[in-house]
Design an enzyme around this catalytic site. Sequence first.
Site, PDB file in Angstrom:
ATOM      1  N   LYS A 143     112.843  70.603 104.643  1.00 10.85           N
ATOM      2  CA  LYS A 143     111.809  70.751 103.617  1.00 10.85           C
ATOM      3  C   LYS A 143     110.554  71.379 104.211  1.00 10.85           C
ATOM      4  O   LYS A 143     109.939  72.263 103.601  1.00 10.85           O
ATOM      5  CB  LYS A 143     111.467  69.390 102.985  1.00 10.85           C
ATOM      6  N   ALA A 153     108.410  65.278 103.612  1.00  5.46           N
ATOM      7  CA  ALA A 153     108.974  63.952 103.882  1.00  5.46           C
ATOM      8  C   ALA A 153     110.205  63.723 103.028  1.00  5.46           C
ATOM      9  O   ALA A 153     110.414  64.388 102.009  1.00  5.46           O
ATOM     10  CB  ALA A 153     107.924  62.866 103.603  1.00  5.46           C
ATOM     11  N   ASP A 154     110.999  62.757 103.464  1.00  3.73           N
ATOM     12  CA  ASP A 154     112.145  62.321 102.677  1.00  3.73           C
ATOM     13  C   ASP A 154     112.303  60.823 102.891  1.00  3.73           C
ATOM     14  O   ASP A 154     112.049  60.316 103.988  1.00  3.73           O
ATOM     15  CB  ASP A 154     113.428  63.047 103.095  1.00  3.73           C
ATOM     16  N   THR A 155     112.698  60.127 101.839  1.00  6.81           N
ATOM     17  CA  THR A 155     112.850  58.675 101.881  1.00  6.81           C
ATOM     18  C   THR A 155     114.235  58.300 101.391  1.00  6.81           C
ATOM     19  O   THR A 155     114.690  58.806 100.360  1.00  6.81           O
ATOM     20  CB  THR A 155     111.781  57.991 100.994  1.00  6.81           C
TER      21      THR A 155
END
Length: 191
Positions: free
Chosen positions: A51, A70-72
Amino acid sequence: MTLYLASTSPRRRELLSQTDIEFSVLDIAIDETQRRNELPTAYVERLAKEKAEAGFQSVQEDENAIVLAADTIVVLEDTILGKPSDQTQAQDMLRALSGRSHVVMTAFAIKTQQQIRVQRVNTTVFFRPITSKEIDWYWQTGEQQDKAGGYGIQSKGGVFVSALSGSYSAVVGLPLAEVIAALQNLGIHQE
Protein backbone atom coordinates in the site's frame (compact mmCIF):
# COMPACT_ATOMS: atom_id res chain seq x y z
CA MET A 1 8.23 17.18 3.59
CA THR A 2 4.71 16.22 2.61
CA LEU A 3 2.95 13.39 4.44
CA TYR A 4 0.43 11.29 2.56
CA LEU A 5 -1.84 8.69 4.14
CA ALA A 6 -2.41 5.88 1.65
CA SER A 7 -5.76 4.85 3.12
CA THR A 8 -9.39 5.83 2.74
CA SER A 9 -10.23 4.35 6.16
CA PRO A 10 -12.13 6.99 8.13
CA ARG A 11 -10.74 5.48 11.35
CA ARG A 12 -7.12 5.89 10.21
CA ARG A 13 -7.81 9.46 9.09
CA GLU A 14 -9.38 10.30 12.47
CA LEU A 15 -6.48 8.76 14.40
CA LEU A 16 -3.80 10.55 12.36
CA SER A 17 -5.76 13.82 12.64
CA GLN A 18 -5.45 13.59 16.45
CA THR A 19 -1.69 14.16 16.08
CA ASP A 20 -2.05 17.63 14.48
CA ILE A 21 0.35 16.54 11.73
CA GLU A 22 -0.80 17.78 8.33
CA PHE A 23 -1.39 15.10 5.71
CA SER A 24 -3.21 14.41 2.47
CA VAL A 25 -5.18 11.24 1.73
CA LEU A 26 -4.43 8.93 -1.19
CA ASP A 27 -7.01 6.50 -2.54
CA ILE A 28 -5.05 3.44 -3.60
CA ALA A 29 -6.08 -0.12 -4.31
CA ILE A 30 -4.01 -3.27 -4.21
CA ASP A 31 -4.78 -6.98 -4.41
CA GLU A 32 -5.29 -8.06 -0.80
CA THR A 33 -5.46 -11.80 -1.48
CA GLN A 34 -3.54 -13.86 1.03
CA ARG A 35 -0.86 -15.97 -0.63
CA ARG A 36 -0.77 -19.72 -0.23
CA ASN A 37 0.92 -20.69 3.06
CA GLU A 38 1.49 -17.01 3.93
CA LEU A 39 1.58 -16.53 7.69
CA PRO A 40 -0.61 -13.77 9.16
CA THR A 41 2.47 -11.74 10.24
CA ALA A 42 3.97 -11.84 6.74
CA TYR A 43 0.59 -11.10 5.16
CA VAL A 44 -0.19 -7.95 7.18
CA GLU A 45 3.36 -6.61 6.75
CA ARG A 46 3.29 -7.26 2.99
CA LEU A 47 -0.04 -5.44 2.57
CA ALA A 48 1.18 -2.38 4.49
CA LYS A 49 4.36 -2.30 2.37
CA GLU A 50 2.49 -2.73 -0.93
CA LYS A 51 0.00 0.00 0.00
CA ALA A 52 2.84 2.41 0.84
CA GLU A 53 4.65 1.58 -2.39
CA ALA A 54 1.47 2.04 -4.47
CA GLY A 55 0.79 5.35 -2.72
CA PHE A 56 4.35 6.52 -3.34
CA GLN A 57 4.04 5.65 -7.04
CA SER A 58 1.06 8.00 -7.30
CA VAL A 59 2.97 10.97 -5.82
CA GLN A 60 6.52 10.20 -6.93
CA GLU A 61 6.80 13.61 -8.65
CA ASP A 62 6.78 15.13 -5.15
CA GLU A 63 10.40 14.61 -4.11
CA ASN A 64 9.48 15.52 -0.50
CA ALA A 65 6.77 12.85 -0.29
CA ILE A 66 6.48 10.55 2.68
CA VAL A 67 3.76 7.93 2.37
CA LEU A 68 2.22 6.19 5.37
CA ALA A 69 0.08 3.09 4.88
CA ALA A 70 -1.31 0.46 7.24
CA ASP A 71 -3.23 -2.77 7.34
CA THR A 72 -5.06 -4.41 10.24
CA ILE A 73 -6.04 -8.05 10.64
CA VAL A 74 -7.70 -10.08 13.38
CA VAL A 75 -6.09 -13.45 14.08
CA LEU A 76 -7.70 -16.27 16.04
CA GLU A 77 -5.45 -19.32 16.47
CA ASP A 78 -3.42 -18.55 13.31
CA THR A 79 -6.59 -17.97 11.25
CA ILE A 80 -7.20 -14.52 9.80
CA LEU A 81 -10.73 -13.25 10.36
CA GLY A 82 -11.31 -10.76 7.55
CA LYS A 83 -14.25 -8.51 6.89
CA PRO A 84 -17.44 -10.60 7.02
CA SER A 85 -19.18 -11.08 3.70
CA ASP A 86 -22.66 -11.73 5.12
CA GLN A 87 -24.71 -12.04 8.30
CA THR A 88 -23.86 -15.70 8.88
CA GLN A 89 -20.13 -15.09 8.62
CA ALA A 90 -20.30 -12.00 10.86
CA GLN A 91 -22.22 -13.85 13.54
CA ASP A 92 -19.96 -16.91 13.30
CA MET A 93 -16.95 -14.66 13.90
CA LEU A 94 -18.47 -13.22 17.08
CA ARG A 95 -19.35 -16.71 18.31
CA ALA A 96 -15.74 -17.80 17.70
CA LEU A 97 -14.36 -14.74 19.54
CA SER A 98 -16.79 -15.01 22.47
CA GLY A 99 -15.11 -15.65 25.83
CA ARG A 100 -11.65 -15.89 24.27
CA SER A 101 -8.63 -13.83 23.36
CA HIS A 102 -7.41 -13.02 19.88
CA VAL A 103 -4.62 -10.95 18.39
CA VAL A 104 -5.11 -7.82 16.33
CA MET A 105 -2.10 -7.15 14.12
CA THR A 106 -1.60 -3.74 12.56
CA ALA A 107 1.40 -3.22 10.33
CA PHE A 108 2.35 0.18 9.01
CA ALA A 109 4.83 1.17 6.35
CA ILE A 110 6.48 4.53 5.75
CA LYS A 111 7.95 5.07 2.28
CA THR A 112 10.33 7.86 1.23
CA GLN A 113 12.49 8.16 -1.87
CA GLN A 114 15.39 6.63 0.04
CA GLN A 115 13.76 3.90 2.11
CA ILE A 116 10.77 1.95 3.26
CA ARG A 117 10.20 0.99 6.87
CA VAL A 118 7.67 -1.63 7.97
CA GLN A 119 6.68 -2.22 11.58
CA ARG A 120 4.01 -4.47 13.10
CA VAL A 121 2.20 -3.97 16.40
CA ASN A 122 0.36 -6.90 18.01
CA THR A 123 -2.39 -6.35 20.56
CA THR A 124 -4.15 -9.13 22.45
CA VAL A 125 -7.88 -8.48 22.85
CA PHE A 126 -10.01 -10.38 25.36
CA PHE A 127 -13.75 -10.84 24.72
CA ARG A 128 -16.22 -11.60 27.48
CA PRO A 129 -18.78 -14.33 26.72
CA ILE A 130 -21.37 -13.01 24.24
CA THR A 131 -24.98 -14.22 24.13
CA SER A 132 -26.86 -15.11 20.96
CA LYS A 133 -29.19 -12.19 21.63
CA GLU A 134 -26.20 -9.80 21.73
CA ILE A 135 -24.84 -11.27 18.49
CA ASP A 136 -28.22 -10.63 16.83
CA TRP A 137 -28.32 -7.10 18.28
CA TYR A 138 -24.84 -6.33 16.98
CA TRP A 139 -25.74 -7.50 13.49
CA GLN A 140 -28.69 -5.10 13.51
CA THR A 141 -26.31 -2.16 14.16
CA GLY A 142 -24.67 -2.75 10.76
CA GLU A 143 -21.38 -1.75 12.31
CA GLN A 144 -19.32 -4.85 11.61
CA GLN A 145 -19.71 -5.00 7.85
CA ASP A 146 -16.43 -3.23 6.98
CA LYS A 147 -14.41 -4.35 9.99
CA ALA A 148 -11.79 -7.08 10.24
CA GLY A 149 -12.97 -9.72 12.68
CA GLY A 150 -16.52 -8.46 12.38
CA TYR A 151 -16.39 -5.87 15.16
CA GLY A 152 -15.34 -2.29 15.84
CA ILE A 153 -13.71 -1.71 19.24
CA GLN A 154 -14.12 2.08 18.95
CA SER A 155 -17.91 1.95 18.86
CA LYS A 156 -20.66 -0.50 19.81
CA GLY A 157 -18.40 -3.55 19.42
CA GLY A 158 -16.36 -2.27 22.34
CA VAL A 159 -18.99 -3.67 24.72
CA PHE A 160 -17.63 -7.17 24.06
CA VAL A 161 -14.04 -6.29 25.04
CA SER A 162 -13.20 -7.12 28.65
CA ALA A 163 -9.49 -6.23 28.40
CA LEU A 164 -6.64 -5.66 26.03
CA SER A 165 -2.90 -5.92 26.20
CA GLY A 166 -1.13 -3.60 23.80
CA SER A 167 -2.13 -0.61 21.70
CA TYR A 168 -5.78 0.47 21.59
CA SER A 169 -5.17 2.71 18.57
CA ALA A 170 -3.57 -0.23 16.72
CA VAL A 171 -6.80 -2.20 17.18
CA VAL A 172 -8.71 0.75 15.71
CA GLY A 173 -6.31 0.78 12.74
CA LEU A 174 -3.15 2.84 13.36
CA PRO A 175 -0.67 2.42 16.25
CA LEU A 176 -0.19 6.11 17.03
CA ALA A 177 2.74 5.90 19.47
CA GLU A 178 4.82 3.85 17.06
CA VAL A 179 3.80 5.87 13.98
CA ILE A 180 4.65 9.19 15.69
CA ALA A 181 8.07 7.87 16.78
CA ALA A 182 8.80 6.70 13.23
CA LEU A 183 7.67 10.02 11.70
CA GLN A 184 9.73 12.01 14.21
CA ASN A 185 12.79 9.99 13.14
CA LEU A 186 12.14 11.34 9.64
CA GLY A 187 11.79 14.92 10.89
CA ILE A 188 8.00 15.16 10.87
CA HIS A 189 6.58 16.64 14.07
CA GLN A 190 3.25 17.91 15.36
CA GLU A 191 2.56 21.55 14.48
